[in-house]
Design an enzyme around this catalytic site. Structure first.
Site, PDB file in Angstrom:
ATOM      1  N   LEU A 166       0.697  -1.453  -0.067  1.00  0.00           N
ATOM      2  CA  LEU A 166       0.047  -0.149   0.089  1.00  0.00           C
ATOM      3  C   LEU A 166       0.741   1.297  -0.033  1.00  0.00           C
ATOM      4  O   LEU A 166       0.768   2.271  -0.800  1.00  0.00           O
ATOM      5  CB  LEU A 166      -0.954   0.135   1.138  1.00  0.00           C
ATOM      6  CG  LEU A 166      -1.823   1.355   1.178  1.00  0.00           C
ATOM      7  CD1 LEU A 166      -2.732   1.589   0.253  1.00  0.00           C
ATOM      8  CD2 LEU A 166      -2.651   1.269   2.559  1.00  0.00           C
ATOM      9  N   ALA A 167       1.730   1.545   1.043  1.00  0.00           N
ATOM     10  CA  ALA A 167       2.644   2.721   1.181  1.00  0.00           C
ATOM     11  C   ALA A 167       3.333   2.785   0.033  1.00  0.00           C
ATOM     12  O   ALA A 167       3.577   3.709  -0.677  1.00  0.00           O
ATOM     13  CB  ALA A 167       3.308   2.689   2.364  1.00  0.00           C
ATOM     14  N   ASP A 168       4.111   1.754  -0.450  1.00  0.00           N
ATOM     15  CA  ASP A 168       4.921   1.730  -1.792  1.00  0.00           C
ATOM     16  C   ASP A 168       4.098   2.243  -3.061  1.00  0.00           C
ATOM     17  O   ASP A 168       4.497   2.841  -3.867  1.00  0.00           O
ATOM     18  CB  ASP A 168       5.572   0.164  -2.081  1.00  0.00           C
ATOM     19  CG  ASP A 168       6.560  -0.020  -1.149  1.00  0.00           C
ATOM     20  OD1 ASP A 168       7.782   0.572  -1.422  1.00  0.00           O
ATOM     21  OD2 ASP A 168       6.195  -0.836  -0.054  1.00  0.00           O
ATOM     22  N   GLY A 169       2.863   1.451  -3.097  1.00  0.00           N
ATOM     23  CA  GLY A 169       1.990   1.749  -4.205  1.00  0.00           C
ATOM     24  C   GLY A 169       1.463   3.273  -4.456  1.00  0.00           C
ATOM     25  O   GLY A 169       1.698   3.862  -5.347  1.00  0.00           O
ATOM     26  N   SER A 172       4.478   5.577  -5.037  1.00  0.00           N
ATOM     27  CA  SER A 172       4.889   5.188  -6.552  1.00  0.00           C
ATOM     28  C   SER A 172       3.898   6.291  -7.381  1.00  0.00           C
ATOM     29  O   SER A 172       4.328   6.753  -8.568  1.00  0.00           O
ATOM     30  CB  SER A 172       4.684   3.964  -7.059  1.00  0.00           C
ATOM     31  OG  SER A 172       3.548   3.157  -6.971  1.00  0.00           O
TER      32      SER A 172
END
Length: 397
Positions: A166-169, A172
């Site tokens: 979630l946080a990475d997405g 990004s």
């Protein structure tokens, strides 16, 4: 159809998820993305998560459309080659710790001396400045520190982390549009290249707006409440007679009243305790009980038939099989099979934005380690085959 980002060249130096995903989004719309990996081992995401016959499935998707080259950036020969590559690109993507890039002479000020037009995207755990800037960071920490985990889960249960990136997405997506803004500023307004500083906490925290506003203006600290949300009722998941689940939102006054009519509770439509939005919120548990009782006596198909006829905002809770069978998603070709010389074929998510005149594409899945060394070093930098072979023998490539 012409590709929207044709002519933009991206050098992806990053590993794992957030930063490489930003480069992936650019590559889906025509940017040439050159993925740089450590010789011998490659990006850790190659061995992360589910594998088939030793091939990382996440790698195959995240590295779609990219050209894969190897380069040891830790030594002077590799650093020299990287600077030559930077001369040829528009965007550099990295997520290496700031102090490490400075030690290698590959930080933004150093690369700007090589190419003052570059847009450098640097994604870190906590940002390029501040007391935590040199700490290693992963998406899990962003989900914890953004406030997301604190408000997710049952009231009497622990803070809950998502079982996906979630946080990475979210980071990004912020990063991809930030790069496009920097390119627009450079190419349309004649501005210089820029450094784009994205971390894993700020973007997700930005989405938790209600928690900030309520705390700032009312002094309230949001607590976990399961699937309920203190701005609308009904709002929950409800189990059907055949053991399935559906989700419902009564986010507007009209929608909430439609729910009551659909389940045969016209009396609640005229009861101010349930018809008035603010008074209804105070009785959210009672509203849930009424809806849950009705849903529990219907199959999923029966409940959805009633709700669709009454234009209630409800939807079945899908697993991945349901998702891939859904007629709306199939019509929009949300999932596309892509041929691959290692896996035969694999179905992946298609590019998300839809435009009237152009389309995103998935030309190929993640390539083998160093698959494009000869092409990139030979055609882009003009190295001979013997020079490429010698660099490989010495461990630079």
């Amino acid at each position: 159809m012409t590709t929207m980002l044709a002519g933009v060249r991206v050098l992806d130096l990053a590993t794992l998820a957030a930063a490489p995903l930003a480069a992936t989004y650019l590559g889906e719309f025509g940017a040439e993305v050159i993925k740089v990996e450590q010789p011998g081992v490659g990006d850790p995401i190659r061995t992360w998560g589910a594998q088939r016959d030793g091939v990382g499935l996440m790698w195959k998707s995240v590295s779609r459309n990219k050209k894969a080259i190897t380069l040891d950036m830790r030594g002077p020969d590799g650093q020299k080659l990287l600077r030559r590559l930077v001369e040829k690109v528009d965007v550099v993507v990295t997520n290496t710790r700031p102090q490490t890039l400075r030690r290698w002479g590959l930080d933004y000020p150093s690369l700007r001396e090589v190419n003052d037009r570059i847009v450098m995207l640097h994604i870190t755990g906590f940002g390029l400045t501040g007391p935590k800037s040199e700490r290693p960071g992963f998406g899990t920490l962003g989900e914890a520190m953004s406030g997301f985990a604190h408000i997710t889960g049952e009231a009497d249960g622990p803070p809950t982390l998502p079982p996906f990136m979630l946080a990475d997405g979210v980071a990004s997506l912020n990063a991809a549009y930030a790069v496009l803004m920097a390119l627009y500023h450079r190419d349309v307004h004649g501005g210089p290249g820029q450094l784009v500083d994205i971390n894993l906490v700020d973007p997700l925290s930005r989405l938790l707006e209600q928690t900030l506003l309520s705390y700032d203006q009312l002094g309230t600290v949001a607590r976990r409440a399961g699937n309920r949300w203190d701005i609308s009722a009904p709002r929950n998941t409800y189990r059907t007679a055949d053991g399935r689940w559906l989700a419902m939102s009564g986010s507007s006054p009209a929608l909430a009243l439609r729910v009551f009519r659909a389940i045969g509770r016209e009396d609640l439509v005229t009861d101010a305790e349930f018809a008035d939005p603010q008074r209804r919120l105070a009785r959210a548990r009672e509203v849930d009980d009424v809806v849950a009782d009705w849903v529990s006596k219907q199959t999923l198909a029966e409940a959805m038939s009633v709700f669709e006829a009454e234009q209630v905002a409800a939807a079945p809770v899908y697993d991945i099989e349901d998702l891939m069978r859904d007629d709306q998603l199939r019509h929009r070709e949300v999932f596309v099979p892509v041929a691959d010389d290692e896996l035969g074929a694999m179905t992946v998510q298609a590019p998300v934005p839809r435009f009237s005149g152009t389309r995103g594409r998935v030309d190929h899945l993640g390539p083998r380690l160093g698959e494009h060394n000869t092409e990139v070093y030979g055609e882009l930098l003009g190295l001979t085959a013997d020079e490429v072979a010698d660099l490989g023998h010495r461990g630079v490539l």
